[in-house]
Design a protein around this motif. Structure first.
Motif, short mmCIF file in Angstrom:
data_model
loop_
_atom_site.label_atom_id
_atom_site.label_comp_id
_atom_site.label_asym_id
_atom_site.label_seq_id
_atom_site.Cartn_x
_atom_site.Cartn_y
_atom_site.Cartn_z
N SER A 65 0.72 -0.98 0.05
CA SER A 65 -0.29 0.12 0.05
C SER A 65 1.18 1.09 0.39
O SER A 65 0.51 2.51 -0.60
CB SER A 65 -1.23 -0.19 1.42
OG SER A 65 0.26 0.23 2.46
N TYR A 66 1.81 1.22 1.09
CA TYR A 66 2.37 2.54 0.61
C TYR A 66 4.13 2.15 -0.54
O TYR A 66 4.69 3.18 -0.65
CB TYR A 66 3.42 2.76 2.24
CG TYR A 66 3.94 2.17 3.34
CD1 TYR A 66 3.46 1.42 3.93
CD2 TYR A 66 5.15 1.19 2.75
CE1 TYR A 66 3.57 0.42 5.15
CE2 TYR A 66 5.14 0.28 3.63
CZ TYR A 66 5.00 0.01 4.43
OH TYR A 66 5.51 -0.87 5.67
N GLU A 67 3.92 1.31 -1.14
CA GLU A 67 4.38 1.36 -2.19
C GLU A 67 3.77 2.02 -3.75
O GLU A 67 4.79 2.45 -3.40
CB GLU A 67 4.86 -0.34 -2.37
CG GLU A 67 6.00 -1.28 -1.89
CD GLU A 67 7.49 -0.90 -2.95
OE1 GLU A 67 7.34 0.74 -3.20
OE2 GLU A 67 8.06 -1.51 -2.69
N VAL A 68 2.62 2.12 -3.24
CA VAL A 68 1.75 2.92 -4.79
C VAL A 68 1.21 4.08 -3.58
O VAL A 68 0.38 4.75 -4.46
CB VAL A 68 1.03 1.56 -4.99
CG1 VAL A 68 1.17 0.89 -6.00
CG2 VAL A 68 -0.85 0.81 -3.96
N TRP A 69 1.78 4.86 -2.29
CA TRP A 69 1.20 5.73 -1.93
C TRP A 69 -0.20 6.24 -1.95
O TRP A 69 -0.61 6.85 -2.35
CB TRP A 69 1.86 6.97 -2.95
CG TRP A 69 3.37 7.24 -3.11
CD1 TRP A 69 3.95 6.39 -3.83
CD2 TRP A 69 4.48 7.80 -2.18
NE1 TRP A 69 5.43 6.76 -3.32
CE2 TRP A 69 5.43 7.95 -2.95
CE3 TRP A 69 4.32 9.34 -1.35
CZ2 TRP A 69 6.21 8.30 -2.56
CZ3 TRP A 69 4.96 10.04 -1.39
CH2 TRP A 69 6.21 9.27 -1.34
N ASP A 70 -1.04 4.30 -1.86
CA ASP A 70 -2.38 4.51 -1.26
C ASP A 70 -2.71 4.42 0.40
O ASP A 70 -2.38 3.86 1.21
CB ASP A 70 -2.80 3.24 -1.93
CG ASP A 70 -3.92 3.44 -1.60
OD1 ASP A 70 -5.00 4.05 -0.96
OD2 ASP A 70 -4.88 2.68 -1.90
N ASP A 71 -2.53 5.44 1.05
CA ASP A 71 -2.94 5.79 2.61
C ASP A 71 -4.25 5.38 2.91
O ASP A 71 -4.07 5.34 4.06
CB ASP A 71 -2.83 7.24 3.27
CG ASP A 71 -3.13 8.40 2.41
OD1 ASP A 71 -3.73 8.09 1.32
OD2 ASP A 71 -2.24 9.83 3.12
N ASP A 72 -4.98 5.50 2.57
CA ASP A 72 -6.36 4.90 1.94
C ASP A 72 -6.27 3.48 2.98
O ASP A 72 -6.13 2.78 3.73
CB ASP A 72 -7.62 5.25 1.32
CG ASP A 72 -7.50 6.66 1.35
OD1 ASP A 72 -8.21 7.19 2.41
OD2 ASP A 72 -8.40 7.08 1.15
N ALA A 73 -5.19 2.84 1.82
CA ALA A 73 -5.42 1.30 1.77
C ALA A 73 -4.70 0.74 3.09
O ALA A 73 -4.88 -0.01 3.69
CB ALA A 73 -4.85 0.66 0.62
N THR A 110 -4.26 2.34 6.19
CA THR A 110 -4.84 3.04 7.41
C THR A 110 -5.93 1.53 7.68
O THR A 110 -5.57 0.82 8.33
CB THR A 110 -5.36 4.07 7.64
OG1 THR A 110 -4.60 5.05 7.16
CG2 THR A 110 -5.92 4.08 8.57
N ALA A 111 -6.41 1.38 6.36
CA ALA A 111 -7.45 0.10 6.79
C ALA A 111 -6.68 -1.36 6.38
O ALA A 111 -7.17 -1.85 7.58
CB ALA A 111 -8.39 0.36 5.46
N LEU A 112 -5.49 -1.87 5.82
CA LEU A 112 -5.33 -2.58 6.48
C LEU A 112 -4.11 -2.90 7.16
O LEU A 112 -3.92 -3.75 8.09
CB LEU A 112 -4.41 -3.09 5.16
CG LEU A 112 -4.75 -3.49 3.17
CD1 LEU A 112 -3.76 -3.88 2.75
CD2 LEU A 112 -5.55 -4.32 3.87
N ALA A 113 -3.72 -1.71 7.95
CA ALA A 113 -3.22 -2.48 9.19
C ALA A 113 -4.49 -1.46 10.13
O ALA A 113 -3.80 -2.62 11.34
CB ALA A 113 -2.09 -0.32 9.43
N GLU A 114 -4.98 -1.28 10.35
CA GLU A 114 -5.79 -1.42 11.12
C GLU A 114 -6.56 -2.96 11.35
O GLU A 114 -6.43 -3.43 12.18
CB GLU A 114 -7.12 -0.49 11.06
CG GLU A 114 -7.06 0.91 11.90
CD GLU A 114 -8.46 1.40 11.04
OE1 GLU A 114 -8.72 1.48 10.32
OE2 GLU A 114 -8.06 2.90 11.44
N ALA A 115 -6.87 -3.77 9.92
CA ALA A 115 -7.05 -5.09 10.25
C ALA A 115 -6.09 -5.90 10.68
O ALA A 115 -5.94 -6.98 11.37
CB ALA A 115 -7.19 -5.19 8.78
#
Length: 934
Positions: A585-593, A595-600
Motif C-alpha cells: 500500500s505504501y509502495e503505491v502511495w495509497d494511504d487509505d489502503a 490505514t485500513a490494512l494496518a488497522e485490520a
C-alpha cells in the motif's frame, strides 16, 4: 520467621500488603537447589491468610506435556471460565480439554488466564505460586510469563521460584535467595549434628555447603559420626547439587528393596497420582505396605499424591536406576494409564519404556502430537514427533516425522532443535516434495535465527522446487521469498527483490485455491470459476512493480489491496499476508489502503493472540498514525510493541519508538533509539531496516533544521532503491534538505527519482508530495502554483503531517520573498498543526520563521492535560471514547478488564472529568480531516 531469612520474609510481607490493597505484583525468587526457596514459599502461603492460593510445581519429567503445569494451577478456577469473553473462554476451555475447537494461540490462552485470575480476585486477593519454574513445560511457561507482565490492578500476587531465569523473566522484580550468613549456617548445622565435631571438619562442611540450608541438613546425614570426625569423604568432586543428590542416593541405598522399587515408580510418574502408582506397583509385584521406611526417612510423602521431599530426591532415584529398571517402571505406568482419558501420558510412558524401534508406539506418539497441536502445545507436539521419529522403522516415514517435528520446533521457537531435525530429515531417502519442504523451512529458519540475507535464496530455491509439485504452495513461497528479499534489501545479493520478482513472473500460473498437484502431474492453471486469492494477486502485483516499474505494477497492486480489504477474506490468509500487503500500500502511495490494512492487521493479531506478528502490525500502524498526525495513538502503540517484545522474548528493532521520538523532535531520545536500532538491523542484515532508520534520522534533522545532517541521512536512505517505499519517502526528505542546504543539483536528482513512483501511483498523497518537492526545486514564480497544488492535494489525503509540512515550506518561501502577511498565515497553520500533535521540532522551526516574519509572539498551543496521560492511558482513553467496553479494551490491549477500569479512573482524574461521556470533549478526534481544522 525462617532462620536467617528476615529480609526475604519482609519482602514477601510487603508483596502481600500490596495485593491486599488491590494492586498486583510479581516476584521471581532465584537461587540454587536447596537454598530455601520452597521454605520461603511455605512461609508466604502461611502468611497469606484471607487470600485465595493456587499453587503448582514444575516437574522435570513433565516438561514435554503441553500446559501440564498451567492446567494444574488453573484447575481450582475453571468454574469461572464461562465468565470470560467468548474468544478467551474458548481458548482456555480448548487448551484444558473442556471443549473441542481449533488450536488457540498461547497468548490468547494467556489473556484468558489473566482474566481468570482477575475473576477469582473479585472474591478475594489471589496468591499464585509457581515452584521449580525452571521445569515448567514450555507452553505453560510462555503463558505464565505473559500473564506476569500484564498484571497491574487485579489484586494478584504471582511468585516464581526458579534455579535460573526463564525466557521472558528479564526485568521482572527479583528476590535473590542466597546462602545463609555464617552464624545462621552454624546454628542450622548444629541442629543436625549433635555430636562433637573437630573445628576443621565443621569449617569444611560449612565451606562446602556455602550457606545452602539443604546441604547443611543433608551432607552430614548418611555418614557415620566417625567419618565426620575424621573429615574423610566430605570433598566429593561434584557440584553442590550433585553432592546433595549423592547424599540422598546413599540414604536411598539403605532402604529395603521394595521401598527402592516403589520410589522408582514414583520418580517415573510426573503426576504423583497415588492410585495409579499403587496399581503400577502391584503390576511389578511391589507390596502395598512398601514405602514406610522411605516416609520415616523423610524422603517420600504418601497421601492422595505421592511426592518427594525435594526434587533432587526424584533425580537421585531415577538417575541411579539401571535403564532396564526405568523402562519396567514406565511400562507398568503405561499399562495402568487410560488410553481414553489420558492418551498422551500413556504414549509418553510407552515411549520411555521402549528401547528399540516400535511403529505402534510411534503411531501413538504421532496421535499425541496432533492432540497437543490442537491445544496449542507446539513444544509438546515437537517432542512427541521427535521421539516418534526415533522409534520409526520405515526410513521414509522416519524422515517425514523428523520434518514434522522440525516444523513444530520452529513454530514453538526452538530454532536450534529445529535445525538439527531438518538435517535428520534431509538424511532420509530423497523425496522431491519433502526436499522442497525442507528447503522452505531452512529459509524461514535463516530469517528467524537473525540472518535475513540467507532467507530469500533458500525460499527462492524452495519455490522453484514446488512449481511442478504444488503450484499453490510455490506461489506462496515466492511471496515469502519476495517478502524476505525486501527485508534483506542490499544484503540479499543474488536473490534480491528484482531476481525473486522475475522468477515469480516466470513461474506457472496459480492453481485454484487449496489445490495440490501430484509430483508427476503437469502444472494446473486456475479455472475461470476459481478466482485468484488475495495473496496471488499481491504476488503478481509486486512482481510486476519490481520488474517493469510502477507504471505496470500499480494497477495489479491496487487490485490486490482491494482483495485484502474484502470482509470475507479468511482470517488465516489475512494474518499471514497483511504485513506484505501493507508494504504494497505504501509502495503505491495509497494511504487509505494503508490505514485500513494496518488497522485490520492489528485487530486480527490481537483477536487471535498472535503476539509474534503483533509487533510488525503495530509498527505499520504507528507509521500510519504518524502520517495522519495522531501522535498520541502512535506513542501508545509503540509502547505496546515494546511490551509485547518483552512478553514474547522476541527482540525486534525499536522502529516505532524511534519514529515517534524523531517526529516529536526529542533529539536525545531519538538519537539513542536510532543508534540502537541501527546496530540491531546491521547484525540481522535487514537492509530495509537500515533505510527506514536513516529515513527516520532524516526526518529528525529536517525538523530540527539541520540541513547537512538531514542530507547525509537521506542520501544513505536512498542509496538502495530496492529497499523501496521507505527509500521513496526518503527522497522527499532529501529534496527538502538539499534545497535548504544550497545543493540544488542534488535536490533535482532526488526529485527525478521520486516521480518514478509518485506519478504512476497518482494518489493525492503521492502527487501532493511530488508537487511540494517540485515547488522546492523551482526557482521561478511558478513554484507558488506547485505549493498550492501540494496543499490542495494533501488536504484531501490522510497525510496531516505532509500537509503541515507543505504549509511550512510554502510559508518559508513566501517569507523569503518578503510577502510577510501571507507567509505568517501559512506558518501559523503549520505551527498550529505541529503544536497540536506534539511535533515539537517542526513547530519550533515554524515558530522561528514566524518571529523572523514579524510575528510578535508565538502562542503555546500544547495540550498539557492530554500530554499528562501515559501512552497506555491515552490508548485506553481513546478506545473508551470510541465506545469500547472495558472487556473489549482489555481484549485488544491484552489487559484484564479490571486493569482497564483502574487506568480509566486515573485518566478521569488527570483530565478533570467524571465519566466516559466527557472523553469526547477533552480528547481530540483522530479521524481524517479533524486535525486539519485545528
Amino acid at each position: 520467621m525462617l532462620l536467617g531469612r528476615a529480609a526475604e520474609c519482609r519482602r514477601l510481607d510487603e508483596a502481600l500488603a500490596t495485593v491486599r490493597k488491590g494492586d498486583s505484583t510479581v516476584l521471581v525468587m532465584r537461587g540454587d537447589p536447596g537454598v530455601g526457596k520452597s521454605a520461603l514459599l511455605d512461609y508466604l502461603s502461611t502468611a497469606a491468610a484471607g487470600l485465595r492460593i493456587v499453587r503448582v510445581a514444575g516437574v522435570e519429567s513433565e516438561m514435554e506435556l503441553p500446559y501440564a503445569a498451567l492446567h494444574q494451577l488453573c484447575l481450582p478456577l475453571l468454574d469461572r471460565v464461562d465468565r470470560l469473553p467468548e474468544p478467551q473462554a474458548e481458548a482456555v476451555a480448548t487448551t484444558f480439554g473442556l471443549r473441542t475447537g481449533p488450536p488457540p494461540t498461547p497468548f490468547l490462552v494467556g489473556l484468558g488466564v489473566l482474566n481468570l485470575l482477575a475473576e477469582a480476585a473479585q472474591d478475594a486477593p489471589v496468591l499464585c505460586v509457581v515452584d521449580d519454574a525452571q521445569w515448567l513445560d514450555a507452553a505453560s511457561a510462555q503463558v505464565l510469563m505473559f500473564v506476569a507482565r500484564r498484571l497491574q490492578a487485579e489484586a494478584v500476587l504471582m511468585v516464581f521460584a526458579t534455579r535460573h531465569d526463564l525466557p521472558g523473566m528479564r526485568d521482572l522484580p527479583l528476590l535473590p535467595v542466597a546462602g545463609l550468613p555464617d552464624d545462621d549456617a552454624r546454628r542450622l548445622l548444629s541442629s543436625v549434628v549433635r555430636w562433637p565435631l573437630d573445628d576443621s571438619v565443621r569449617h569444611a562442611i560449612l565451606a562446602e555447603a556455602a550457606g545452602n540450608p539443604l546441604a547443611l541438613l543433608e551432607l552430614p546425614l548418611g555418614r557415620a559420626p566417625a567419618a565426620l570426625a575424621g573429615g574423610y569423604g566430605l570433598l566429593d568432586v561434584l557440584p553442590l547439587s550433585g553432592r546433595i543428590e549423592e547424599s540422598f542416593r546413599r540414604r536411598i541405598d539403605e532402604l529395603p528393596a521394595e521401598d527402592q522399587a516403589l520410589l522408582l515408580v514414583v520418580a517415573a510418574d510426573p503426576v504423583g497420582d497415588a492410585s495409579a502408582i499403587w496399581r503400577a506397583a502391584a503390576a511389578l509385584g511391589i507390596d502395598r505396605e512398601a514405602g514406610g521406611t522411605a516416609v520415616r526417612a523423610g524422603l517420600l510423602r504418601i497421601g492422595v499424591r505421592m511426592t518427594f521431599r525435594h526434587p533432587l530426591v526424584r533425580s537421585a532415584v531415577y538417575g541411579a536406576a539401571p535403564p532396564a529398571e526405568r523402562r519396567r517402571a514406565h511400562r507398568a505406568l503405561a499399562e495402568v494409564t487410560s488410553p481414553e482419558s489420558d492418551p498422551d501420558r500413556r504414549a509418553w510412558h510407552l515411549a520411555q519404556a521402549t528401547a528399540a524401534e516400535d511403529e505402534t508406539v510411534a503411531e501413538e506418539l504421532e496421535a499425541s502430537a496432533s492432540r497437543a497441536q490442537a491445544r496449542g502445545g507446539l513444544a509438546a507436539a515437537a517432542a512427541f514427533l521427535e521421539r516418534a521419529a526415533s522409534l520409526t522403522t520405515d526410513e521414509q516415514r522416519r524422515a517425514d516425522r523428523a520434518l514434522a517435528a522440525a516444523q513444530a520446533k520452529y513454530d514453538a521457537g526452538s530454532l536450534v532443535d529445529a535445525r538439527v531435525l531438518v538435517d535428520r530429515a534431509a538424511n532420509g531417502r530423497p523425496d522431491a516434495l519433502r526436499d522442497a519442504h525442507i528447503t522452505h523451512l531452512r529459509g524461514h529458519l535463516a530469517f528467524a535465527s537473525g540472518d535475513s540475507a540467507d532467507a530469500p535464496a533458500l525460499l527462492l530455491s524452495a519455490a522453484r522446487q514446488f512449481e511442478r509439485l504444488d503450484p499453490g504452495r510455490a506461489r506462496e513461497t515466492y511471496l515469502d521469498a519476495l517478502t524476505y528479499a525486501l527485508l534483506a534489501g542490499r544484503f540479499a545479493q543474488k536473490a534480491d527483490v528484482a531476481a525473486v520478482a522475475a522468477a515469480a513472473r516466470a513461474a506457472p500460473s496459480a492453481a485454484p485455491s487449496g489445490a495440490a498437484v501430484a509430483p508427476s502431474a503437469a502444472p494446473v492453471a486456475p479455472s475461470a470459476a476459481s478466482p485468484l486469492r488475495a495473496a496471488d494477486l499481491l504476488l503478481d502485483g509486486l512482481a510486476a512493480l519490481h520488474t517493469d516499474g510502477h507504471a505496470a505494477g500499480v494497477p495489479p497492486v491496487r487490485r490486490a489491496l482491494d482483495a485484502f480489504r474484502r470482509p470475507d477474506l479468511p482470517p488465516a490468509e489475512a494474518l499471514r499476508w497483511l504485513s506484505i500487503a501493507c508494504h504494497g500500500s505504501y509502495e503505491v502511495w495509497d494511504d487509505d489502503a494503508w490505514t485500513a490494512l494496518a488497522e485490520a492487521h492489528v485487530r486480527l493479531a490481537r483477536l487471535n493472540g498472535a503476539l509474534v506478528m503483533l509487533p510488525v502490525a503495530l509498527n505499520q500502524r504507528v507509521n500510519a498514525h504518524l502520517h495522519a498526525g495522531e501522535f498520541g495513538a502512535a506513542a501508545a502503540l509503540a509502547a505496546e510493541s515494546d511490551a509485547v517484545g518483552e512478553a514474547t522474548g522476541i527482540a525486534r528493532p525499536r522502529y516505532s519508538a524511534a519514529a515517534v521520538a524523531a517526529w516529536r523532535g526529542a533529539e536525545d531520545v531519538a538519537t539513542a533509539l536510532i543508534a540502537d536500532a541501527m546496530e540491531t538491523v546491521v547484525r540481522r542484515r535487514e537492509g530495509i531496516g537500515l533505510t527506514l532508520i536513516q529515513y527516520t534520522n532524516a526526518v529528525l534533522h529536517n525538523g530540527l533544521g539541520r540541513w547537512p545532517q538531514a542530507v547525509a541521512a537521506a542520501e544513505l536512505a536512498t542509496a538502495h532503491p530496492g529497499e523501496s517505499a521507505f527509500a521513496a519517502w526518503a527522497l522527499a526528505e532529501l529534496v527538502e534538505a538539499a534545497a535548504r542546504a544550497g545543493e540544488p543539483e542534488k535536490a533535482e536528482r532526488a526529485y527525478e527519482r521520486l516521480v518514478l513512483t509518485t506519478r504512476p501511483s497518482a494518489t493525492d498523497w503521492s502527487l501532493g508530495v511530488e508537487a511540494r518537492c517540485r515547488a522546492l526545486i523551482t526557482t521561478t514564480a511558478a513554484a507558488e502554483a506547485h505549493f498550492r497544488e501540494a496543499i490542495d492535494r494533501l488536504g484531501r489525503s490522510r497525510g496531516a503531517m505532509p500537509l503541515a509540512r507543505a504549509h511550512q515550506v510554502y510559508g518559508e518561501w513566501l517569507r523569503q520573498r518578503d510577502r510577510r502577511t501571507e507567509a505568517r498565515a501559512e506558518l501559523r497553520k503549520a505551527h498550529e498543526m505541529f503544536a497540536a500533535v506534539g511535533a515539537q521540532a517542526f513547530a519550533e522551526r515554524a515558530g522561528r520563521e514566524l518571529l523572523a516574519g514579524g510575528e510578535a509572539a508565538v502562542p503555546d498551543r500544547s495540550r498539557p492535560a492530554v500530554d499528562a496521560l501515559t501512552p497506555q492511558e491515552q490508548q485506553i482513553a481513546r478506545l473508551a471514547r470510541d465506545g469500547r467496553t472495558n472487556t473489549e479494551i482489555g481484549g485488544e490491549l491484552f489487559l484484564s478488564a479490571r486493569t482497564v477500569e483502574w487506568h480509566l479512573r486515573k485518566v478521569f482524574n488527570k483530565l478533570g472529568i467524571a465519566n466516559r461521556r466527557e472523553l469526547a470533549r477533552v480528547l481530540p478526534d483522530p479521524r481524517p480531516g479533524r486535525i486539519r481544522a485545528a
